[in-house]
Design a protein around this motif. Structure first.
Motif, PDB file in Angstrom:
ATOM      1  N   UNK A   9      -9.013 -44.192   9.231  1.00  0.00           N
ATOM      2  CA  UNK A   9      -9.751 -44.561   7.933  1.00  0.00           C
ATOM      3  C   UNK A   9     -11.353 -44.327   7.893  1.00  0.00           C
ATOM      4  N   UNK A  10     -11.938 -44.880   8.837  1.00  0.00           N
ATOM      5  CA  UNK A  10     -13.286 -44.827   9.065  1.00  0.00           C
ATOM      6  C   UNK A  10     -13.935 -43.431   9.085  1.00  0.00           C
ATOM      7  N   UNK A  11     -13.143 -42.492   9.867  1.00  0.00           N
ATOM      8  CA  UNK A  11     -13.382 -41.073   9.880  1.00  0.00           C
ATOM      9  C   UNK A  11     -13.348 -40.219   8.440  1.00  0.00           C
ATOM     10  N   UNK A  12     -12.249 -40.923   7.775  1.00  0.00           N
ATOM     11  CA  UNK A  12     -11.925 -40.235   6.387  1.00  0.00           C
ATOM     12  C   UNK A  12     -13.424 -40.634   5.597  1.00  0.00           C
ATOM     13  N   UNK A  13     -13.487 -41.784   5.637  1.00  0.00           N
ATOM     14  CA  UNK A  13     -14.877 -42.361   4.712  1.00  0.00           C
ATOM     15  C   UNK A  13     -16.084 -41.530   5.172  1.00  0.00           C
ATOM     16  N   UNK A  14     -16.245 -41.278   6.406  1.00  0.00           N
ATOM     17  CA  UNK A  14     -17.548 -40.801   6.915  1.00  0.00           C
ATOM     18  C   UNK A  14     -17.516 -39.381   6.621  1.00  0.00           C
ATOM     19  N   UNK A  15     -16.431 -38.498   6.266  1.00  0.00           N
ATOM     20  CA  UNK A  15     -16.036 -37.142   6.003  1.00  0.00           C
ATOM     21  C   UNK A  15     -16.539 -37.028   4.489  1.00  0.00           C
ATOM     22  N   UNK A  16     -15.946 -38.124   3.834  1.00  0.00           N
ATOM     23  CA  UNK A  16     -16.310 -38.047   2.253  1.00  0.00           C
ATOM     24  C   UNK A  16     -16.574 -39.373   1.753  1.00  0.00           C
ATOM     25  N   UNK A  17     -17.982 -39.512   1.853  1.00  0.00           N
ATOM     26  CA  UNK A  17     -18.486 -40.605   1.486  1.00  0.00           C
ATOM     27  C   UNK A  17     -18.337 -41.085  -0.078  1.00  0.00           C
ATOM     28  N   UNK A  18     -18.211 -40.030  -0.955  1.00  0.00           N
ATOM     29  CA  UNK A  18     -18.436 -40.173  -2.169  1.00  0.00           C
ATOM     30  C   UNK A  18     -17.013 -40.671  -2.658  1.00  0.00           C
ATOM     31  N   UNK A  19     -15.962 -40.692  -1.727  1.00  0.00           N
ATOM     32  CA  UNK A  19     -14.556 -41.365  -2.133  1.00  0.00           C
ATOM     33  C   UNK A  19     -14.718 -42.670  -2.467  1.00  0.00           C
ATOM     34  N   UNK A  20     -15.720 -43.475  -1.546  1.00  0.00           N
ATOM     35  CA  UNK A  20     -15.531 -45.036  -1.816  1.00  0.00           C
ATOM     36  C   UNK A  20     -16.470 -45.298  -3.081  1.00  0.00           C
ATOM     37  N   UNK A  21     -16.931 -44.449  -3.825  1.00  0.00           N
ATOM     38  CA  UNK A  21     -17.538 -44.838  -5.162  1.00  0.00           C
ATOM     39  C   UNK A  21     -16.733 -45.315  -6.061  1.00  0.00           C
ATOM     40  N   UNK A  22     -15.630 -44.865  -6.401  1.00  0.00           N
ATOM     41  CA  UNK A  22     -14.619 -45.101  -7.375  1.00  0.00           C
ATOM     42  C   UNK A  22     -13.325 -45.829  -6.850  1.00  0.00           C
ATOM     43  N   UNK A  23     -13.123 -46.047  -5.696  1.00  0.00           N
ATOM     44  CA  UNK A  23     -11.744 -46.174  -5.158  1.00  0.00           C
ATOM     45  C   UNK A  23     -11.839 -46.894  -3.835  1.00  0.00           C
ATOM     46  N   UNK A  24     -10.679 -47.585  -3.706  1.00  0.00           N
ATOM     47  CA  UNK A  24     -10.449 -48.357  -2.208  1.00  0.00           C
ATOM     48  C   UNK A  24      -9.551 -47.449  -1.286  1.00  0.00           C
ATOM     49  N   UNK A  25     -10.012 -46.795  -0.252  1.00  0.00           N
ATOM     50  CA  UNK A  25      -9.416 -45.608   0.438  1.00  0.00           C
ATOM     51  C   UNK A  25      -8.346 -46.344   1.289  1.00  0.00           C
TER      52      UNK A  25
END
Length: 289
Positions: A253-269
């Motif tokens: 999950x951490x690596x997914x967040x690092x790959x696409x930081x914009x994803x945390x702007x509007x949602x909980x991954x």
């Protein structure tokens, strides 16, 4: 069915219902350790639910103090007799070297949440992470009962901190909606971020600044994983597989967040159940090889 056996059944049901990522690892343990760890989880969940609930801060602090006292009195005043979660925990602590004082630290962390504490520096944040997640790592390692417990405990603490840093990055928006900001104030200033929300409830920081902040914190968390995972060779095969599964889910999950930081702007991954199961299976296979 004995009272203790029924108490464990209740803890296991709580774990199955509430644990999500945790449950993918715990199912790899042999039954006695799985049941003991479910008692640890159910107690920790009770504490977390108070800290994350909707009660006024004063009432949260009162209830947290009650749980702190009840755990501290296990085996002294027989407080667990009418409480299945505490009854199971008392039995587990009699069977395994579970450091029950770690629950005191978990309560301290939830008290900080209830007061809306913010963290000036990364060292301050690590102290909080040690309370709310390192404590759970140490409690879990007590159930695993490795031969070199003194060596294993600090590594379990480190791995717990890595998992909590991942949680914080995953929940940036959700926490901000609750008025909570965990990332160090010094880091927010460094990258020119506020984590404020716009009119639609999304993080309002410019994409380049938010990405730089997330990458910086993700790199830090990755370093904590690298050190914390040196715990695995100290554990038996099943305990190592359990730990590797839980850590693997959060690390992916951490690596997914690092790959696409914009994803945390509007949602909980999160990872989907198939991905989580795949991580757990691979952890078991690797530990069996």
């Amino acid at each position: 069915m004995s009272d203790v056996s029924n108490a464990y059944d209740i803890c296991e049901e709580i774990t199955r219902r509430e644990a999500r990522n945790f449950s993918y690892g715990i199912r790899l343990l042999p039954p006695p350790k799985r049941r003991a760890l479910s008692a640890v989880y159910a107690t920790a969940r009770r504490i977390d639910d108070i800290g994350d609930g909707d009660l006024p801060a004063e009432e949260k602090l009162r209830r947290l103090a009650e749980v702190r006292k009840a755990v501290a009195n296990l085996g002294v005043d027989e407080p667990a007799s009418s409480d299945p979660v505490l009854l199971a925990l008392a039995d587990a602590a009699a069977r395994f070297p579970i450091p029950l004082d770690a629950f005191d630290e978990l309560v301290t962390g939830c008290e900080e949440d209830s007061r809306g504490t913010r963290y000036a520096t990364f060292d301050d944040l690590v102290g909080y992470c040690r309370c709310v997640a390192g404590s759970v790592g140490r409690l879990s390692t007590g159930v695993y009962a490795p031969r070199d417990l003194n060596h294993a405990m600090p590594l379990a603490d480190t791995l717990g901190i890595a998992l909590q840093l991942t949680n914080i990055l995953r929940d940036l928006r959700e926490d901000r909606q609750l008025g909570r900001v965990y990332l160090p104030q010094e880091d927010l200033r460094r990258f020119g971020c506020t984590l404020d929300l716009d009119s639609s409830g999304r993080l309002a920081d410019p994409p380049d600044r938010l990405a730089a902040l997330v990458h910086f914190e993700a790199d830090r968390a990755e370093a904590w994983y690298q050190h914390g995972l040196t715990l695995l060779p100290l554990l038996d095969r099943r305990a190592a597989a359990c730990t590797a599964a839980m850590a693997g889910i959060y690390r992916r999950l951490l690596r997914r967040i690092a790959h696409d930081p914009e994803a945390v702007r509007a949602a909980r991954l999160s990872l989907d159940p198939r991905e989580k199961l795949g991580v757990a299976v691979r952890a078991l296979v690797r530990r069996s090889a």
